[in-house]
Design a protein around this motif. Structure first.
Motif, PDB file in Angstrom:
ATOM      1  N   GLY A 195       0.814  -1.212   0.000  1.00 25.09           N
ATOM      2  CA  GLY A 195       0.000   0.000   0.000  1.00 25.09           C
ATOM      3  C   GLY A 195       0.845   1.258   0.000  1.00 25.09           C
ATOM      4  N   ILE A 196       1.937   1.246   0.763  1.00 24.11           N
ATOM      5  CA  ILE A 196       2.845   2.409   0.789  1.00 24.11           C
ATOM      6  C   ILE A 196       3.484   2.604  -0.594  1.00 24.11           C
ATOM      7  CG2 ILE A 196       5.006   3.301   1.771  1.00 24.11           C
ATOM      8  CD1 ILE A 196       4.186   1.830   4.387  1.00 24.11           C
ATOM      9  N   ILE A 197       3.894   1.490  -1.215  1.00 24.83           N
ATOM     10  CA  ILE A 197       4.511   1.566  -2.555  1.00 24.83           C
ATOM     11  C   ILE A 197       3.521   2.120  -3.578  1.00 24.83           C
ATOM     12  CG2 ILE A 197       5.466   0.164  -4.442  1.00 24.83           C
ATOM     13  CD1 ILE A 197       6.545  -1.739  -2.236  1.00 24.83           C
ATOM     14  N   LEU A 198       2.239   1.772  -3.418  1.00 24.27           N
ATOM     15  CA  LEU A 198       1.224   2.163  -4.398  1.00 24.27           C
ATOM     16  C   LEU A 198       0.489   3.456  -4.033  1.00 24.27           C
ATOM     17  CD1 LEU A 198      -0.283  -1.353  -5.172  1.00 24.27           C
ATOM     18  CD2 LEU A 198       1.154   0.028  -6.669  1.00 24.27           C
ATOM     19  N   LEU A 199       0.977   4.174  -3.022  1.00 25.81           N
ATOM     20  CA  LEU A 199       0.340   5.443  -2.650  1.00 25.81           C
ATOM     21  C   LEU A 199       0.248   6.424  -3.820  1.00 25.81           C
ATOM     22  CD1 LEU A 199       1.524   6.333   0.976  1.00 25.81           C
ATOM     23  CD2 LEU A 199      -0.825   6.024   0.144  1.00 25.81           C
ATOM     24  N   PRO A 200       1.289   6.530  -4.683  1.00 23.67           N
ATOM     25  CA  PRO A 200       1.143   7.435  -5.847  1.00 23.67           C
ATOM     26  C   PRO A 200      -0.036   7.086  -6.753  1.00 23.67           C
ATOM     27  CG  PRO A 200       3.449   6.843  -5.534  1.00 23.67           C
ATOM     28  CD  PRO A 200       2.652   5.978  -4.598  1.00 23.67           C
ATOM     29  N   CYS A 201      -0.454   5.821  -6.750  1.00 21.53           N
ATOM     30  CA  CYS A 201      -1.631   5.424  -7.534  1.00 21.53           C
ATOM     31  C   CYS A 201      -2.929   5.797  -6.822  1.00 21.53           C
ATOM     32  CB  CYS A 201      -1.618   3.916  -7.799  1.00 21.53           C
ATOM     33  SG  CYS A 201      -0.224   3.341  -8.784  1.00 21.53           S
ATOM     34  N   LEU A 202      -2.883   5.816  -5.491  1.00 23.11           N
ATOM     35  CA  LEU A 202      -4.088   6.098  -4.701  1.00 23.11           C
ATOM     36  C   LEU A 202      -4.434   7.582  -4.690  1.00 23.11           C
ATOM     37  CD1 LEU A 202      -6.273   5.270  -2.544  1.00 23.11           C
ATOM     38  CD2 LEU A 202      -4.516   5.751  -0.829  1.00 23.11           C
ATOM     39  N   ILE A 203      -3.431   8.439  -4.522  1.00 24.47           N
ATOM     40  CA  ILE A 203      -3.668   9.872  -4.278  1.00 24.47           C
ATOM     41  C   ILE A 203      -4.550  10.522  -5.349  1.00 24.47           C
ATOM     42  CG2 ILE A 203      -2.516  12.119  -4.096  1.00 24.47           C
ATOM     43  CD1 ILE A 203      -0.214  10.590  -2.651  1.00 24.47           C
ATOM     44  N   PRO A 204      -4.329  10.279  -6.657  1.00 22.63           N
ATOM     45  CA  PRO A 204      -5.201  10.930  -7.653  1.00 22.63           C
ATOM     46  C   PRO A 204      -6.660  10.502  -7.585  1.00 22.63           C
ATOM     47  CG  PRO A 204      -3.175  10.127  -8.679  1.00 22.63           C
ATOM     48  CD  PRO A 204      -3.233   9.537  -7.304  1.00 22.63           C
ATOM     49  N   THR A 205      -6.958   9.384  -6.940  1.00 17.88           N
ATOM     50  CA  THR A 205      -8.346   8.910  -6.888  1.00 17.88           C
ATOM     51  C   THR A 205      -9.149   9.575  -5.772  1.00 17.88           C
ATOM     52  OG1 THR A 205      -7.893   7.074  -5.342  1.00 17.88           O
ATOM     53  CG2 THR A 205      -7.555   6.653  -7.700  1.00 17.88           C
ATOM     54  N   LEU A 206      -8.484  10.217  -4.810  1.00 18.03           N
ATOM     55  CA  LEU A 206      -9.188  10.765  -3.647  1.00 18.03           C
ATOM     56  C   LEU A 206     -10.210  11.834  -4.028  1.00 18.03           C
ATOM     57  CD1 LEU A 206      -6.252  10.868  -1.064  1.00 18.03           C
ATOM     58  CD2 LEU A 206      -8.001   9.108  -1.388  1.00 18.03           C
ATOM     59  N   PRO A 207      -9.873  12.799  -4.923  1.00 17.59           N
ATOM     60  CA  PRO A 207     -10.921  13.749  -5.342  1.00 17.59           C
ATOM     61  C   PRO A 207     -12.088  13.071  -6.050  1.00 17.59           C
ATOM     62  CG  PRO A 207      -8.734  14.552  -5.953  1.00 17.59           C
ATOM     63  CD  PRO A 207      -8.574  13.133  -5.518  1.00 17.59           C
ATOM     64  N   LEU A 208     -11.805  12.000  -6.797  1.00 15.81           N
ATOM     65  CA  LEU A 208     -12.872  11.276  -7.498  1.00 15.81           C
ATOM     66  C   LEU A 208     -13.806  10.584  -6.514  1.00 15.81           C
ATOM     67  CD1 LEU A 208     -10.785   9.694 -10.415  1.00 15.81           C
ATOM     68  CD2 LEU A 208     -12.437  11.575 -10.587  1.00 15.81           C
ATOM     69  N   ILE A 209     -13.234  10.067  -5.425  1.00 17.05           N
ATOM     70  CA  ILE A 209     -14.072   9.423  -4.411  1.00 17.05           C
ATOM     71  C   ILE A 209     -14.998  10.446  -3.771  1.00 17.05           C
ATOM     72  CG2 ILE A 209     -14.023   8.270  -2.165  1.00 17.05           C
ATOM     73  CD1 ILE A 209     -11.476   6.885  -3.018  1.00 17.05           C
TER      74      ILE A 209
END
Length: 297
Positions: A195-209
């Motif tokens: 999850g820490i490694i993939l944080l750059p993939c998660l961050i752009p989705t937060l506004p969409l959520i």
């Protein structure tokens, strides 16, 4: 007359089989749901959501303590978590380009190759030939019956095979870290590292959520269905099944992936590609059934 103890044992084994099939099915259903969310989040965003949310779910169940981690464990944790990240990321990159059944079959060649590596038995050469035949049937370009040339996306093929390589590293590192930590804790730490490694993939989705809460809830369902539920069910099943039985049941995964893609996504494969999936399932089940390594508990 005394009754033999077989029925309770058989009931326990049947229950374990049901748990394992439930775990595999849950993963496949989660994958079909995730593919439906690709238009909004994209495959990279979806994998960030799935792995990070799954890590949070596992952390609420198994809470690691600082004293449980030492230098040796930390050295194993990075490649273990990295393999989870690579497996999931490449799986979703492949899933956006290929049918689910083909992705699962290609990915499954990773652990199957690991199982056959180094063997010199004639039977294992037979299973290896089934793998080669299955890959040929899956990957060869096909001229469709209705004038539509259908060849598989090469990026999707490469991603699925790379996911299989990640699965090999996951098995090797997971086996080692499993000797130093309880299974639940090891998986929680590995998923958290991923999850820490993939944080750059998660961050752009937060506004969409924030603007699409319904789809955000569906992404949470993917994390539950594809990570939390399968892991818990698999762990419960592994306590009741012998390694040989476990291997046979896991061999069904490519076929269940193809069936899930057909039922939930309308991804019908050609007859030749169905046979290709069946060849890989046969090679995996045959390897387990004939391997002397799995004849003992």
């Amino acid at each position: 007359m005394t009754t033999p103890p077989q029925p309770p044992e058989r009931y326990t084994q049947l229950k374990a089989v049901g748990l394992l099939i439930g775990g595999i099915s849950s993963f496949q259903i989660g994958a079909t749901l995730a593919k439906g969310l690709f238009p909004l989040f994209g495959p990279s965003g979806m994998v960030g959501l799935r792995v990070c949310l799954a890590a949070l779910i596992l952390l609420t169940i198994w809470r690691p303590l600082p004293g449980q981690l030492n230098k040796k464990t930390l050295m194993l944790l990075l490649p273990y978590g990295l393999s989870i990240a690579v497996m999931n990321f490449c799986f979703y990159i492949a899933l956006v380009r290929l049918p689910l059944g083909i992705v699962v079959a290609l990915e499954f060649t990773g652990p199957l190759t690991l199982a056959l590596t180094g063997s010199r038995r004639v039977l294992d050469l037979c299973w290896a030939s089934f793998v080669i035949l299955g890959l040929y049937l899956l990957l060869r370009p096909e001229s469709a019956a209705h004038g539509n040339l259908h060849s598989l996306d090469p990026v999707g093929i490469a991603a699925a095979l790379l996911s299989g390589c990640g699965w090999i590293v996951y098995i090797l590192t997971g086996t080692r870290i499993g000797r130093t930590l309880p299974a639940g804790l090891a998986t929680t730490l590995g998923m958290s590292t991923a999850g820490i490694i993939l944080l750059p993939c998660l961050i752009p989705t937060l506004p969409l959520i924030a603007t699409h809460p319904w789809q955000g809830g569906a992404a949470l369902s993917v994390a539950v269905l594809s990570s939390a539920v399968p892991y818990i069910l698999d762990m419960m099943a592994m306590r009741r099944l012998k390694p040989r039985d476990l291997g046979i049941l896991l061999s069904m995964e490519p076929m269940l992936g193809a069936i899930s893609g057909l039922l939930f996504l309308g991804e019908n494969l050609s007859s030749a590609r169905w046979v290709g999936v069946l060849c890989i399932v046969t090679a995996s089940a045959g390897n387990v059934l004939t391997s002397p390594r799995n004849t003992h508990h």
